[in-house]
Design an enzyme around this catalytic site. Structure first.
Site, PDB file in Angstrom:
ATOM      1  N   SER A 167      -1.669 118.840 159.190  1.00 44.71           N
ATOM      2  CA  SER A 167      -0.427 119.597 158.955  1.00 44.71           C
ATOM      3  C   SER A 167      -0.786 120.972 158.434  1.00 44.71           C
ATOM      4  O   SER A 167      -1.789 121.146 157.736  1.00 44.71           O
ATOM      5  CB  SER A 167       0.488 118.884 157.952  1.00 44.71           C
ATOM      6  OG  SER A 167      -0.066 118.919 156.649  1.00 44.71           O
ATOM      7  N   CYS A 168       0.024 121.959 158.806  1.00 45.78           N
ATOM      8  CA  CYS A 168      -0.146 123.327 158.310  1.00 45.78           C
ATOM      9  C   CYS A 168       1.196 123.809 157.770  1.00 45.78           C
ATOM     10  O   CYS A 168       2.228 123.191 158.040  1.00 45.78           O
ATOM     11  CB  CYS A 168      -0.663 124.257 159.408  1.00 45.78           C
ATOM     12  SG  CYS A 168       0.474 124.502 160.790  1.00 45.78           S
ATOM     13  N   PRO A 169       1.225 124.912 157.005  1.00 46.05           N
ATOM     14  CA  PRO A 169       2.484 125.342 156.383  1.00 46.05           C
ATOM     15  C   PRO A 169       3.628 125.559 157.365  1.00 46.05           C
ATOM     16  O   PRO A 169       4.756 125.201 157.089  1.00 46.05           O
ATOM     17  CB  PRO A 169       2.090 126.647 155.677  1.00 46.05           C
ATOM     18  CG  PRO A 169       0.653 126.462 155.351  1.00 46.05           C
ATOM     19  CD  PRO A 169       0.077 125.695 156.504  1.00 46.05           C
ATOM     20  N   THR A 195      -1.646 122.764 163.151  1.00 47.18           N
ATOM     21  CA  THR A 195      -1.458 121.315 163.074  1.00 47.18           C
ATOM     22  C   THR A 195      -2.021 120.628 164.316  1.00 47.18           C
ATOM     23  O   THR A 195      -2.755 119.638 164.226  1.00 47.18           O
ATOM     24  CB  THR A 195       0.041 120.986 162.932  1.00 47.18           C
ATOM     25  OG1 THR A 195       0.518 121.544 161.705  1.00 47.18           O
ATOM     26  CG2 THR A 195       0.284 119.485 162.926  1.00 47.18           C
TER      27      THR A 195
END
Length: 501
Positions: free
Chosen positions: A8-10, A16
């Site tokens: 997951s990324c921001p 992601t």
């Protein structure tokens, strides 16, 4: 070995899924089975419990807290940032193998109830934590920006058809109550007003959401109320995006400070429900209304006036600087600063068509498309022999990623050869940003790439700027690769020749 992973990324858009693919490929190359759950912006499909139970180890490549982390309790685990998995998936896999070989771990206590996700490293430097707090707010703000911006852009497009001229102005003059009381599904004017009202409502949440989740990242749940209220006050007093940033930090630190007070046991139960939100919201509101609101509003007005006052060479220089930032780190902090500058400009300009902020947004998106398109052009068309087979395959995917305004599509190339790819990316992106301003292209939608072409002012100029920048970047990266030895490609070629012999 068998591994399960969560990425997951921001923003939940590119890193992601790139990390997931990198881990899967690294596992395949090493003879291990890696199954990945992507917790992106589109949601996630949880891994089968049987797959988790059969796994030897777990990899968390995440910049946000992993949802339902307790599913993986008791298994050897490595926890790294999502970029680590993108840039060095074999290294991350090696860490996971070492963790498995080190033996089982004790099962941790069950996680707390589900909450909005964020990930802030309390042991990181002050600068890193500030960036993580900001990115938390921005990651929750972006969906509102995308939805509101595209809806308003569609409203302006329909208004241009419904009204012969000045449609973008006329659509704002129609009271929404008229549409509520007598909506006509066959009237383009009604549809334009409806879309404009819905987009405006989404835009109205930008600053409160930004402030609320910055405060949440700092103080957890106690920060939400003062953050959202402070952000709303920032909009009321005209302090806009800058006011939201300030309100988020003030509300977050106040809530954090109050939550650490030593109070009698009898008061502990009412602290999170009454005392913390009451006091932190009161002080945040007081500061924003009485002390900081007016100066911040004046600063925002000055910034808006400066942008709208730029002409000629100054405007072109601004476009080039935006392009440099978009091409500098391909979705990293500098790229996100430029993108945030563009999207928050849309929220400050309101509904005025033809403003400089729309050209800034066009420069941001066009420049962000250049690097992946350039790498795709160089690796699949112009100079295949200078790129490895894996890079050529990545180049095929980069066509679609670049066309969709996903700058991260160039990361696989930059990870292997940063000293050639990044300068080429910056040069081409700067050229595109400058050309966007010179061609007077504009954009009211904050994302979408070529898929929102009907919403772009001077679409031919926009496309020309992107194509020119991509060609420039591709030519530069090829020229740089001719300087010195491309050891990775040479090693692959030698291996292929030996295999053939």
């Amino acid at each position: 070995m068998k591994f399960v992973a969560v990425t997951s990324c921001p923003t939940g858009i590119a890193h992601t899924y790139m990390a997931a693919e990198a881990l899967e490929q690294a596992g395949k190359a090493a003879g291990h089975d890696v199954q990945v759950e992507t917790q992106g912006s589109a949601g996630s499909s949880p891994l089968d419990p049987a797959v988790i139970a059969a796994a030897d180890g777990v990899i968390f490549a995440a910049d946000l807290e992993v949802k339902d982390r307790d599913r993986f309790a008791g298994k050897p685990t490595v926890d790294v940032g999502v970029k680590k998995a993108v840039h060095d998936a074999p290294g991350v896999l090696a860490q996971a193998i070492a963790a498995v070989e080190a033996g089982p771990v004790a099962a941790p206590a069950a996680d707390a109830p589900a909450a909005p996700t964020t990930k802030v490293d309390k042991d990181a430097s002050v600068g890193t934590r500030v960036r993580q707090w900001l990115m938390t707010g921005i990651s929750y703000m972006i969906p509102f920006v995308a939805a509101g911006g595209i809806l308003i852009a569609l409203a302006f497009m329909l208004a241009g058809v419904a009204w012969d001229q000045n449609g973008a102005v006329e659509v704002t003059k129609v009271p929404v109550n008229e549409i509520i009381s007598g909506f006509d599904a066959f009237d383009l004017k009604d549809w334009a007003v409806l879309l404009n009202a819905a987009g405006g409502a989404a835009f109205g949440f930008l600053v409160p959401v930004l402030a609320g989740f910055i405060a949440y990242a700092i103080a957890d749940r106690p920060g939400l109320v003062p953050g959202f209220v402070g952000g709303s006050i920032a909009v009321t007093v005209g302090a806009g995006f800058l006011g939201g940033l300030v309100a988020g930090f003030i509300g977050g630190f106040l809530a954090l400070w109050i939550s650490r007070w030593k109070v009698p046991k009898g008061m502990r139960g009412i602290m999170p429900v009454v005392v913390i939100p009451l006091l932190s919201t009161f002080v945040t509101g007081l500061l924003m209304l009485v002390v900081l609101g007016r100066p911040l509003a004046a600063l925002m007005d000055g910034l808006t006036s400066w942008l709208n006052g730029l002409t000629g060479a100054n405007l072109i220089l601004l476009g080039a600087i935006i392009g440099l930032m978009m091409g500098f780190d391909l979705g990293g902090p500098v790229n996100k600063v430029a993108y945030t500058f563009g999207v928050t400009g849309l929220s400050t300009v309101g509904l005025t068509a033809g403003a400089t902020e729309y050209r800034v947004m066009a420069a941001v998106m066009a420049a962000g498309m250049v690097a992946p398109l350039a790498m795709a052009l160089a690796s699949t068309v112009l100079a295949k022999k200078m790129f490895t087979h894996a890079e050529q395959e990545n180049g095929k995917a980069a066509w679609l990623l670049g066309a969709s305004f996903i700058s991260e599509g160039a990361i696989p190339f930059a990870a292997v050869d940063p000293f050639r790819v990044l300068p080429a990316s910056m040069i081409g992106s700067a050229a595109t940003g400058a050309l966007i301003m010179a061609f007077d292209a504009s954009l009211q939608a904050p994302h979408g790439g070529i898929w929102v072409l009907p919403l772009i002012g001077n679409p031919l100029g926009f496309l020309a700027a992107v194509v020119i920048g991509a060609v420039v970047s591709a030519v530069v990266v090829i020229a740089l690769k001719k300087i010195g030895h491309n050891t990775v490609v040479e090693a692959e070629r030698t291996a292929d020749e030996l295999a053939a012999a």
